[in-house]
Design an enzyme around this catalytic site. Structure first.
Site, PDB file in Angstrom:
ATOM      1  N   ARG A 165      96.950  74.418 -30.640  1.00 18.21           N
ATOM      2  CA  ARG A 165      96.639  73.143 -29.976  1.00 18.21           C
ATOM      3  C   ARG A 165      97.676  72.829 -28.887  1.00 18.21           C
ATOM      4  O   ARG A 165      98.083  71.682 -28.701  1.00 18.21           O
ATOM      5  CB  ARG A 165      96.617  71.976 -30.974  1.00 18.21           C
ATOM      6  CG  ARG A 165      95.496  71.998 -31.972  1.00 18.21           C
ATOM      7  CD  ARG A 165      94.153  71.791 -31.266  1.00 18.21           C
ATOM      8  NE  ARG A 165      93.071  71.657 -32.229  1.00 18.21           N
ATOM      9  CZ  ARG A 165      92.442  72.687 -32.794  1.00 18.21           C
ATOM     10  NH1 ARG A 165      92.767  73.932 -32.497  1.00 18.21           N
ATOM     11  NH2 ARG A 165      91.461  72.465 -33.652  1.00 18.21           N
ATOM     12  N   SER A 242      89.651  65.671 -35.017  1.00 18.52           N
ATOM     13  CA  SER A 242      90.961  65.567 -35.690  1.00 18.52           C
ATOM     14  C   SER A 242      91.870  64.625 -34.909  1.00 18.52           C
ATOM     15  O   SER A 242      92.031  64.789 -33.701  1.00 18.52           O
ATOM     16  CB  SER A 242      91.652  66.922 -35.738  1.00 18.52           C
ATOM     17  OG  SER A 242      90.846  67.864 -36.383  1.00 18.52           O
ATOM     18  N   GLU A 338      96.895  64.471 -32.230  1.00 19.42           N
ATOM     19  CA  GLU A 338      96.239  65.557 -31.499  1.00 19.42           C
ATOM     20  C   GLU A 338      95.758  65.094 -30.123  1.00 19.42           C
ATOM     21  O   GLU A 338      96.005  65.766 -29.128  1.00 19.42           O
ATOM     22  CB  GLU A 338      95.076  66.116 -32.317  1.00 19.42           C
ATOM     23  CG  GLU A 338      94.792  67.538 -31.929  1.00 19.42           C
ATOM     24  CD  GLU A 338      93.340  67.901 -31.951  1.00 19.42           C
ATOM     25  OE1 GLU A 338      92.529  67.250 -31.271  1.00 19.42           O
ATOM     26  OE2 GLU A 338      93.021  68.882 -32.633  1.00 19.42           O
TER      27      GLU A 338
HETATM   28  N1  EPU Z   1      91.303  69.041 -46.500  1.00 23.18           N
HETATM   29  C1  EPU Z   1      91.457  68.139 -47.540  1.00 23.18           C
HETATM   30  N2  EPU Z   1      91.022  66.870 -47.319  1.00 23.18           N
HETATM   31  C2  EPU Z   1      90.415  66.485 -46.172  1.00 23.18           C
HETATM   32  C3  EPU Z   1      90.274  67.417 -45.128  1.00 23.18           C
HETATM   33  C4  EPU Z   1      90.728  68.712 -45.329  1.00 23.18           C
HETATM   34  O1  EPU Z   1      91.983  68.453 -48.583  1.00 23.18           O
HETATM   35  O2  EPU Z   1      90.010  65.335 -46.079  1.00 23.18           O
HETATM   36  C5  EPU Z   1      91.693  70.448 -46.744  1.00 23.18           C
HETATM   37  C6  EPU Z   1      90.429  71.310 -46.879  1.00 23.18           C
HETATM   38  O3  EPU Z   1      89.984  71.321 -48.205  1.00 23.18           O
HETATM   39  C7  EPU Z   1      90.892  72.650 -46.438  1.00 23.18           C
HETATM   40  C8  EPU Z   1      91.984  72.339 -45.420  1.00 23.18           C
HETATM   41  O4  EPU Z   1      92.347  70.974 -45.618  1.00 23.18           O
HETATM   42  O5  EPU Z   1      91.458  73.359 -47.497  1.00 23.18           O
HETATM   43  C9  EPU Z   1      91.533  72.572 -43.994  1.00 23.18           C
HETATM   44  O6  EPU Z   1      90.413  71.741 -43.727  1.00 23.18           O
HETATM   45  P1  EPU Z   1      89.357  72.100 -42.568  1.00 23.18           P
HETATM   46  O7  EPU Z   1      88.890  73.499 -42.700  1.00 23.18           O
HETATM   47  O8  EPU Z   1      88.320  71.040 -42.549  1.00 23.18           O
HETATM   48  O9  EPU Z   1      90.204  72.115 -41.242  1.00 23.18           O
HETATM   49  P2  EPU Z   1      91.378  71.190 -40.671  1.00 23.18           P
HETATM   50  O10 EPU Z   1      92.641  71.949 -40.738  1.00 23.18           O
HETATM   51  O11 EPU Z   1      91.340  69.854 -41.290  1.00 23.18           O
HETATM   52  C10 EPU Z   1      91.185  72.196 -38.268  1.00 23.18           C
HETATM   53  C11 EPU Z   1      91.059  71.724 -36.858  1.00 23.18           C
HETATM   54  C12 EPU Z   1      89.626  71.354 -36.557  1.00 23.18           C
HETATM   55  C13 EPU Z   1      88.751  72.583 -36.778  1.00 23.18           C
HETATM   56  C14 EPU Z   1      88.917  73.025 -38.231  1.00 23.18           C
HETATM   57  C15 EPU Z   1      88.205  74.315 -38.543  1.00 23.18           C
HETATM   58  C16 EPU Z   1      93.191  70.786 -36.260  1.00 23.18           C
HETATM   59  C17 EPU Z   1      93.986  69.571 -35.989  1.00 23.18           C
HETATM   60  N3  EPU Z   1      91.929  70.589 -36.627  1.00 23.18           N
HETATM   61  O12 EPU Z   1      90.913  71.091 -39.143  1.00 23.18           O
HETATM   62  O13 EPU Z   1      89.551  71.013 -35.172  1.00 23.18           O
HETATM   63  O14 EPU Z   1      87.406  72.323 -36.518  1.00 23.18           O
HETATM   64  O15 EPU Z   1      90.322  73.279 -38.493  1.00 23.18           O
HETATM   65  O16 EPU Z   1      88.896  75.354 -37.939  1.00 23.18           O
HETATM   66  O17 EPU Z   1      93.693  71.892 -36.135  1.00 23.18           O
HETATM   67  C18 EPU Z   1      89.774  69.168 -33.677  1.00 23.18           C
HETATM   68  O18 EPU Z   1      90.762  69.743 -33.220  1.00 23.18           O
HETATM   69  O19 EPU Z   1      89.403  68.039 -33.259  1.00 23.18           O
HETATM   70  C19 EPU Z   1      89.055  69.783 -34.786  1.00 23.18           C
HETATM   71  C20 EPU Z   1      88.028  69.194 -35.354  1.00 23.18           C
END
Ligand code: EPU
Length: 345
Positions: A165, A242, A338
């Protein structure tokens, strides 16, 4: 449409958080001639310049002084060289439509980045990424106009200094360039990436999936389904996806963190750095689905901050500060926003 510069323009429709914000001057440009004219105008009045694409990754405070330029340059060109397809895409194209266009043509490499809101010109700034793939994986170069001189420079991959990012456009070259066009390399042969845990689990559970190899089209459909469940449509509840980055820890800090929190989701970035899931931290602090006044964190994905309507940027940023404070006091980890924050109260 003829090029015009508006005075005191309300930007509520130009940001997906639907924040009330007034641009001192505002214009939309559809070609580089308009853009040069806009920059000449800004220089003549000594105005700061803020560039806005689709407004899907910004927090706009009440007043944006200077000239806000909405980049609406359009056009997609392609050339095929052996197994590779090189696409040159104008900054004002919609990212998600670009991914669909590539898939319709069976040009592969963007499938994991399906349904990410925003414009093509904004994509390199934060090096958009999802489900194991980042823009930097397919990026070749970009053309950008230097705000100070109006000159057009070509910046190859290396000079963009991409990270998680992150890019040079968020740091050393912040507010220096206006991105006009990006060049990316796709492939005629599928090379599907589906190691990302939530994606591979969803693929395993998908009973409608045809038998045979997993294709880019199947990956894109599965990700679209996940995204529809987790990320609310900003036209229904205003948000920017995010709201915080996943914090990056070195190996010592991550080992200490995992000793106390063995179940926390942690992803290795390279041998030395690890991303901790900010959504998990926020959920553990009790903010998942928590609402305070006009703002709150989504009950589907705790990393998504929602404006239920009429929130001011002050209320929204105060709320996000309370989330940050709580995560810091419980886990000793500092979250970073972000989206980019522009303007003043
Ligand atoms: N998780 C929780 N609780 C929540 C949300 C997530 O425990 O409420 C845990 C999930 O269970 C999982 C881990 O966190 O084990 C990762 O969750 P997720 O795969 O949903 O991804 P994220 O890390 O929360 C990032 C990006 C997203 C992208 C997804 C998929 C960032 C800041 N966000 O989210 O990007 O779509 O991975 O790759 O890196 C964005 O940048 O706006 C965005 C949506």
């Amino acid at each position: 449409m003829t090029f015009k510069i508006l005075n005191n323009c309300n930007l509520i429709r130009n940001n997906t958080l639907a924040l009330q914000s007034t641009a001192e001057y505002f214009c939309e440009v559809i070609n580089t001639a308009d853009l040069r004219e806009a920059l000449t105008f800004a220089r003549s009045k000594n105005l700061a310049v803020t560039v806005l694409g689709a407004g899907s990754n910004v927090v706009l405070k009440n007043n944006l002084y200077g000239l806000v330029i909405n980049i609406n340059l359009k056009g997609i060109r392609h050339s095929i060289d052996g197994n590779n397809v090189v696409l040159s895409v104008a900054a004002g194209e919609n990212w998600s439509k670009l991914v669909e266009y590539a898939l319709r043509n069976n040009w592969y490499g963007l499938e994991n980045l399906v349904q990410i809101p925003g414009s093509v010109g904004a994509a390199p700034i934060q090096n958009i990424g999802a489900y194991g793939v980042e823009l930097s994986d397919v990026f070749i170069s970009l053309d950008a106009m230097d705000i100070r001189t109006g000159e057009i420079n070509s910046l190859p991959h290396k000079l963009c200094e991409f990270g998680y990012r992150d890019s040079i456009f968020k740091r050393k070259r912040k507010n220096r360039y206006i991105i006009l066009e990006i060049k990316i390399k796709l492939s005629l042969t599928a090379d599907v990436q589906y190691d990302y845990p939530l994606l591979s689990e969803a693929l395993k559970k998908d009973t409608q999936k045809p038998t045979g190899p997993i294709t880019p089209h199947i990956v894109a459909r599965t990700i679209s389904d996940i995204r529809r469940r987790k990320y609310p449509d900003p036209s229904i509840i205003a948000n920017v996806g995010s709201f915080f980055k996943n914090p990056v820890l070195n190996s010592d800090s991550v080992s200490r963190f995992l000793e106390c929190n063995p179940l926390a989701p942690v992803f290795e970035i390279n041998g030395a750095e690890y991303k901790v899931a900010a959504g998990w931290l926020i959920e553990r602090c009790g903010f998942k689905g928590f609402r305070s006044g006009n703002v709150g964190m989504s009950s589907e994905q705790a990393l998504v901050l929602l404006n239920y309507g009429n929130a001011s940027s002050r209320e929204l940023l105060q709320f996000s500060e309370s989330v940050k404070q709580q995560v810091l006091s419980v886990f000793g980890i500092s979250l970073e926003l972000e989206p980019s924050v522009y303007g003043s109260f």
